[in-house]
Design an enzyme around this catalytic site. Sequence first.
Site, short mmCIF file in Angstrom:
data_model
loop_
_atom_site.label_atom_id
_atom_site.label_comp_id
_atom_site.label_asym_id
_atom_site.label_seq_id
_atom_site.Cartn_x
_atom_site.Cartn_y
_atom_site.Cartn_z
CG ASP A 37 -1.99 -0.99 1.24
OD1 ASP A 37 -2.06 -1.77 0.28
OD2 ASP A 37 -2.77 -1.02 2.20
CG HIS A 189 2.20 0.04 4.45
ND1 HIS A 189 1.89 -1.01 5.28
CD2 HIS A 189 1.05 0.75 4.28
CE1 HIS A 189 0.60 -0.95 5.62
NE2 HIS A 189 0.08 0.12 5.03
#
Length: 234
Positions: A37, A189
């Site tokens: 993400d 991430h």
Amino acid sequence: MQFALVYPFLYKVLKPTFKNCLWAGDETIREIALTFDDGPHSQYTPELLKVLEEHRVPASFFWLGMCVERSPKIAQAVYQQGHWLGLHGYSHRSFTRLSYNELNRSLEQTQRAIARACDLPLAQVQQQVRDVRPPNGIFTPQILNWLLEWSYRPVMWSVVPEDWVQPGVQISVQRVLQQVTNGSLIVLHDGACGGQDVAATVAKLIPQLRQRGYEFVTIERLWKKSALRMSMTH
């Protein structure tokens, strides 16, 4: 405050409640998905791409439209390497703070940014890039209804090592290895928060997960298996 220990319990409660979301893959098959993400990021995403390429692992990226606009060449490199693309909103604002029109516009803006960066027809991106993960995993039944109304597919998670608070590579790896199971949908991430360690974390994780017999697949593969499973149970 860290919530890493809470996520496995949240997953158990939320998964059966919100069945229109993809929370995980088939629990009978040794397949897992690595997802990332908040990117693309000018430094962390290229470092991550090298590791994924070296190990020949397909991954799924949930992008912020503003980051795609900042790093279009990196976005294009991710696409050309064959990874799966999804949407994380234009900026990292919680979907619960956006109105119906604002959320719709945020997702469309991100699709447009992807089309430009990857040199793809907008119609193709609108048709193919339909997976949406809400920032911070925060959503309401109303938001899910909107996403389904606009023909997006909500994607959540089953393994969250909370790497964005930078607990260190070893702890992130350990948390994933403790929680991983057949069909796991792992969230890491490659953006400004958590991206510092992402390449090192993934470089340690991949060999250990392979050693346990897991095969890496994309979100698309998990959806297909999920649809097949649903059709067999009805």
